[in-house]
Motif scaffolding. Structure first.
Motif, mmCIF file in Angstrom:
data_model
loop_
_atom_site.group_PDB
_atom_site.id
_atom_site.type_symbol
_atom_site.label_atom_id
_atom_site.label_comp_id
_atom_site.label_asym_id
_atom_site.label_seq_id
_atom_site.Cartn_x
_atom_site.Cartn_y
_atom_site.Cartn_z
ATOM 1 N N UNK A 9 43.374 97.414 -18.223
ATOM 2 C CA UNK A 9 44.367 96.368 -17.971
ATOM 3 C C UNK A 9 45.474 96.505 -19.002
ATOM 4 N N UNK A 10 46.692 96.266 -18.564
ATOM 5 C CA UNK A 10 47.847 96.315 -19.442
ATOM 6 C C UNK A 10 48.626 95.028 -19.331
ATOM 7 N N UNK A 11 49.787 94.995 -19.957
ATOM 8 C CA UNK A 11 50.618 93.783 -19.899
ATOM 9 C C UNK A 11 52.076 94.171 -19.741
ATOM 10 N N UNK A 12 52.729 93.517 -18.787
ATOM 11 C CA UNK A 12 54.178 93.665 -18.654
ATOM 12 C C UNK A 12 54.823 92.957 -19.839
ATOM 13 N N UNK A 13 55.542 93.736 -20.660
ATOM 14 C CA UNK A 13 56.175 93.173 -21.852
ATOM 15 C C UNK A 13 57.552 92.608 -21.546
#
Length: 203
Positions: A9-13
């Protein structure tokens, strides 16, 4: 092509406007980028996007206005499920996933049942006929098996591992999700419709 098995999982910065869409900057978390190059495809919560820039642990993607109009979760900072495109030698642990979202579903219920969770989704009317008991469906990029179908609503059992390693743990009644129907169901429907017209049937 993808399998629907989330790698990280990642995160839109950030979401920066473009002339006809936006550019996403995504912190990819634990996703291994050693073999990723410009032009490669990475699914973000079920949406196939092309890498346009790499900088350490961040990746940038351009998203067209058309894609934004038919998906959810890509227009603001948020957590995303990530999967790199399959190679021909990779194991197909989920099912064949194109990364082309077919529609947006609404969460009706997300609740614990013993150690697992029951997830009930209401599909758009145009997609409901493609969803079958024991068939496959992709929700926010996660390959899942349908347990029950009741009209436009379908139910899925999420094991603890899936809840732990994907963004699905953040769902609640009223949440919206990206849906991709099974690729085989899509072709079966098209072939049947074509045969019903009496045109183009194989000899």
């Amino acid at each position: 092509m993808f399998s629907g098995i989330v790698a990280a999982t990642g995160r839109i910065l950030s979401v920066s406007p473009l002339e006809d869409g936006v550019r996403l900057t995504v912190d990819v978390g634990a996703l291994d980028l050693d073999d990723v190059q410009l032009g490669d495809s990475i699914a973000n919560s079920g949406v196939c996007l092309t890498v346009v820039a790499l900088d350490g642990n961040t990746v940038q993607f351009d998203v067209s206005r058309e894609t934004l109009n038919c998906t959810v979760g890509l227009d603001a900072p948020a957590e995303v499920n990530l999967e790199k495109a399959l190679r021909l030698a990779d194991r197909l642990g989920g099912h064949l996933v194109t990364g082309h979202v077919d529609g947006i579903g609404e969460v009706v219920k997300f609740a614990p049942v013993g150690e697992s969770h029951e997830l009930v989704i209401r599909a758009p009317a145009a997609l409901a006929g493609y969803i079958a008991k024991k068939g496959s469906v992709t929700i926010d990029g996660v390959s899942l098996t349908v347990n029950r179908v009741d009209g436009r609503e379908f139910s899925i059992n999420l094991i603890p591992h899936t809840v732990q390693v994907t963004t699905l743990k953040r769902l609640a009644a009223g949440s919206t999700v990206n849906l991709e129907i099974d690729l085989i169901a899509r072709y079966v429907e098209r072939m049947q419709a074509w045969r019903d017209t009496g045109e183009g049937a194989p000899a």
